[in-house]
Write an enzyme that holds these catalytic residues in place. Structure first.
Site, PDB file in Angstrom:
ATOM      1  N   GLU A  51       2.931  11.032  -9.538  1.00 54.67           N
ATOM      2  CA  GLU A  51       1.815   9.998  -9.473  1.00 54.67           C
ATOM      3  C   GLU A  51       0.771  10.183 -10.249  1.00 54.67           C
ATOM      4  O   GLU A  51      -0.136  10.907  -9.643  1.00 54.67           O
ATOM      5  CB  GLU A  51       1.633   9.344  -7.851  1.00 54.67           C
ATOM      6  CG  GLU A  51       0.841   8.146  -8.064  1.00 54.67           C
ATOM      7  CD  GLU A  51      -0.059   8.081  -6.821  1.00 54.67           C
ATOM      8  OE1 GLU A  51      -0.509   6.900  -6.501  1.00 54.67           O
ATOM      9  OE2 GLU A  51      -0.411   9.155  -6.106  1.00 54.67           O
ATOM     10  N   ASP A 105       9.202  11.279  -0.929  1.00 52.59           N
ATOM     11  CA  ASP A 105       7.683  11.521  -1.355  1.00 52.59           C
ATOM     12  C   ASP A 105       7.156  12.876  -0.993  1.00 52.59           C
ATOM     13  O   ASP A 105       7.300  13.346   0.336  1.00 52.59           O
ATOM     14  CB  ASP A 105       6.849  10.407  -0.532  1.00 52.59           C
ATOM     15  CG  ASP A 105       5.760   9.729  -1.301  1.00 52.59           C
ATOM     16  OD1 ASP A 105       4.980  10.357  -1.843  1.00 52.59           O
ATOM     17  OD2 ASP A 105       5.678   8.499  -1.470  1.00 52.59           O
ATOM     18  N   HIS A 138       3.593   0.366  -3.755  1.00 52.98           N
ATOM     19  CA  HIS A 138       2.967   0.141  -2.633  1.00 52.98           C
ATOM     20  C   HIS A 138       1.287   0.026  -2.346  1.00 52.98           C
ATOM     21  O   HIS A 138       0.647  -0.145  -1.413  1.00 52.98           O
ATOM     22  CB  HIS A 138       3.673   0.765  -1.341  1.00 52.98           C
ATOM     23  CG  HIS A 138       3.073   2.318  -1.662  1.00 52.98           C
ATOM     24  ND1 HIS A 138       3.746   3.058  -2.736  1.00 52.98           N
ATOM     25  CD2 HIS A 138       2.148   3.268  -1.122  1.00 52.98           C
ATOM     26  CE1 HIS A 138       3.005   4.057  -2.859  1.00 52.98           C
ATOM     27  NE2 HIS A 138       2.325   4.391  -1.898  1.00 52.98           N
ATOM     28  N   ASP A 139       0.752   0.245  -3.775  1.00 53.56           N
ATOM     29  CA  ASP A 139      -0.607   0.369  -3.609  1.00 53.56           C
ATOM     30  C   ASP A 139      -1.125  -0.807  -4.386  1.00 53.56           C
ATOM     31  O   ASP A 139      -2.394  -0.977  -4.577  1.00 53.56           O
ATOM     32  CB  ASP A 139      -0.984   1.571  -4.297  1.00 53.56           C
ATOM     33  CG  ASP A 139      -0.786   3.036  -3.448  1.00 53.56           C
ATOM     34  OD1 ASP A 139      -0.839   2.807  -2.210  1.00 53.56           O
ATOM     35  OD2 ASP A 139      -0.386   4.005  -4.042  1.00 53.56           O
ATOM     36  N   ASP A 176       2.768  12.824  -4.793  1.00 50.27           N
ATOM     37  CA  ASP A 176       1.628  12.155  -4.455  1.00 50.27           C
ATOM     38  C   ASP A 176       0.384  12.518  -5.160  1.00 50.27           C
ATOM     39  O   ASP A 176       0.110  13.746  -5.168  1.00 50.27           O
ATOM     40  CB  ASP A 176       1.172  12.015  -3.217  1.00 50.27           C
ATOM     41  CG  ASP A 176       0.177  11.088  -2.535  1.00 50.27           C
ATOM     42  OD1 ASP A 176       0.482   9.905  -2.690  1.00 50.27           O
ATOM     43  OD2 ASP A 176      -0.742  11.403  -1.887  1.00 50.27           O
TER      44      ASP A 176
HETATM   45  C1  NOJ Z   1      -1.274   7.705  -3.419  1.00 50.78           C
HETATM   46  C2  NOJ Z   1      -0.280   6.873  -2.380  1.00 50.78           C
HETATM   47  O1  NOJ Z   1       0.482   6.066  -3.125  1.00 50.78           O
HETATM   48  C3  NOJ Z   1      -1.239   6.146  -1.506  1.00 50.78           C
HETATM   49  O2  NOJ Z   1      -0.656   5.189  -0.675  1.00 50.78           O
HETATM   50  C4  NOJ Z   1      -1.978   6.804  -0.520  1.00 50.78           C
HETATM   51  O3  NOJ Z   1      -2.848   6.379   0.170  1.00 50.78           O
HETATM   52  C5  NOJ Z   1      -2.836   7.911  -1.415  1.00 50.78           C
HETATM   53  N1  NOJ Z   1      -2.160   8.480  -2.565  1.00 50.78           N
HETATM   54  C6  NOJ Z   1      -3.160   8.985  -0.404  1.00 50.78           C
HETATM   55  O4  NOJ Z   1      -2.354   9.800  -0.181  1.00 50.78           O
END
Ligand code: NOJ
Length: 537
Positions: free
Chosen positions: A264, A99, A326-327, A201
């Site tokens: 992402e 990442d 994970h989000d 990210d």
């Molecule tokens: C996206 C990530 O997937 C998430 O987990 C994170 O909190 C935010 N970006 C900030 O980096």
């Protein structure tokens, strides 16, 4: 198929390192733990693992606040542990994707400590500092995704700094060439080690409007929507110049052979696909496509986004699909246990690189988190809206022993385990021929052994309501995938060419007489794969 790049024909598996396997008994997963489970991943058949951040970090946002980009957090192990993991993964033919978090650092990163130390520090301009507005408030109306203004005032130097997320995650200034070069060198550090690529990210936020103009109000905002949605993020998200950042990162990745760059990017499909760039100026190999997460789980709606994406991906580029991360709430919780199997069959038979989130191969569900165990800063900052991401980050369920084999029985895992782990775990499901795990594995192996499923063309079929069906074709190989998105039986008269096709795999892992006299009979919540050979005589 070997002429096709690995990231096109392969399957990516996302590991949230804190939650995969604890090897040192502190209740948090680590790199030696992942190493210990590599044989499981090889058995499952995935081609690559993407590790959420493993770098030193104060963990304000669980690793997405990096304080050193070129080291390993002691919680996860050492650089030697990382090297060992990389070598062992490669020995098994598994690639490793890291990442990369280039939009922001931790406020404890030495770059930011320097930057905030004085207005005249040489790194002051590495971050985005501005004078207060005339009323002393923040310089503009931008909001943080994690609640409150995107600006925090620094008493010592009398200016505000920008942070798209937590105040502990100051945004880097991508207009500054030194910042860019520093991040490029971070990439080279890991690529030199042999890392196979990066998941980048918040790839749509690096470059913001240099004039920091106010965002317009969102006329459609209503109570119950996210605070950040009160404004349309015109000047701080997907800003036109942000495509430059994608090209720069890609150019660094392309200094090396055979690496992948994944962005992402939460944008609607027409904007998302612009992040492929052009053949002359390529951007992300894989701009992550989250539409299966954000679309209502209905056959018509899903067909609509699949066809839209298929229609918009440039002919020289390659699609991709994601079911969970994970989000976001886990797929089995979003669509239900029965449909989770249909969803997995969809993911693993569409045209495009699939990404599986750890545990989804078992049908792991969101775990309710008692208030005193909440970890996620998003839940703490904006409580009561169900935004917390802890439920989908709970420990991997390996076996029936206390703590599911994730950590020692006498240690409290950093997040609670699912109560379902006694039945929903790797050890139990490996022994059940029709388990979700064995279904997923069978699908993976079918995809890997079939050119049509891995890299073939996609053609949608006309079906009754509630069914989504399509074919995948390469040379003489033909598969038809029919997915019943409903809890009712469905009958569908197959296209004439498919009358004599035979079933290869049902999500129920049995072989019913699914096709009778040219009609396919799908049971409630069933997905089915049929095969036929094309005869060109
Ligand atoms: C996206 C990530 O997937 C998430 O987990 C994170 O909190 C935010 N970006 C900030 O980096």
């Amino acid at each position: 198929m070997n002429t096709v790049p690995w990231w096109q024909r392969g399957i990516i598996y996302q590991i949230y390192p804190r939650s995969f396997q604890d090897a040192n008994g502190d209740g948090v997963g680590d790199l030696p733990g992942i190493l210990r489970r590599l044989d499981y991943l090889a058995w499952l058949g995935v081609d690559a693992i993407w590790l959420s951040p493993i770098y030193p970090s104060p963990m304000a946002d669980f690793g997405y606040d990096v304080s050193n980009y070129t080291d390993v957090h002691p919680l996860f192990g050492t650089m030697d542990d990382f090297d060992a993991l990389l070598e062992a993964a490669h020995a098994r033919g598994i690639r490793v994707i890291l990442d990369l978090v280039p939009n922001h650092t931790s406020d404890q990163h030495p770059w930011f400590l320097e930057s905030r130390s004085s207005r005249h520090n040489s790194k002051r301009d590495w971050y985005i500092w501005r004078d207060p507005a005339p009323d002393g408030g923040p310089p503009n109306n931008w909001l943080s995704l994690f609640g409150g203004p995107a600006w925090t005032y620094d008493e010592q130097t009398g200016q505000y700094y920008l942070h798209s997320f937590l105040a502990q995650q100051p945004d880097l200034n991508w207009h500054n060439p030194e910042v860019r070069e520093a991040i490029f060198n971070v990439m080279r550090f890991w690529l030199d080690k042999g890392v196979d690529g990066f998941r980048v990210d918040v790839a749509d936020r690096f470059i913001k409007d240099p004039c920091l103009r106010n965002n317009p109000r969102n006329p459609d905002w209503r109570e119950g929507m996210l605070p950040v949605e009160q404004f349309l993020e015109a000047y701080n998200k997907n800003y036109a110049d942000n495509h430059l950042t994608a090209r720069w990162l890609r150019a660094v990745a392309d200094e090396y052979d055979d690496r992948v760059l994944i962005g992402e990017i939460y944008l609607p499909i027409p904007e998302l696909v612009t992040y492929y760039g052009t053949p002359e100026a390529p951007e992300y190999h894989i701009p992550y496509n989250f539409t299966l997460i954000t679309t209502p789980w209905e056959a018509e709606a899903v067909r609509c986004v699949v066809d839209l994406f298929e229609g918009r991906v440039p002919s020289w580029a390659w699609p991709n699909w994601v079911l969970g991360n994970h989000d976001r709430s886990r797929v089995a919780s979003r669509v239900g246990r029965e449909q989770a199997r249909v969803a997995m069959m969809l993911l693993l038979t569409l045209r495009g690189t699939p990404t599986i989130y750890y545990g989804d191969e078992l049908g792991m569900e969101d775990v309710p988190i008692p208030p005193d165990r909440v970890q996620d800063p998003l839940e703490k900052n904006i409580p009561g809206m169900g935004l917390g991401r802890d439920p989908e980050r709970t420990p991997m369920q390996w076996d029936t022993s206390p703590n599911a084999g994730f950590c020692p029985p006498d240690v409290e895992p950093w997040l609670p385990l699912s109560e379902a782990y006694h039945t929903v775990n790797v050890a139990v499901q490996r022994e059940q021929p029709n388990s979700m795990l064995n279904m997923t594995r069978t699908l993976i192996h079918l995809r890997r052994s079939s050119k049509a499923l891995a890299v073939g063309d996609y053609f949608p079929c006309e079906t009754p309501a509630g069914v989504f069906a399509y074919t995948r074709e390469a040379g003489a190989e033909r598969y038809l995938i029919a997915l019943n998105f409903t809890g009712e039986p469905q009958a569908w008269t197959l296209p004439p060419a498919w009358k004599h096709a035979h079933p290869v795999l049902s999500t129920f892992m049995d072989r019913p007489e699914a096709v009778q006299c040219g009609t396919i009979h799908l049971r409630p919540n069933e997905g089915l794969i049929l095969e036929r050979r094309q005869h060109n005589s």
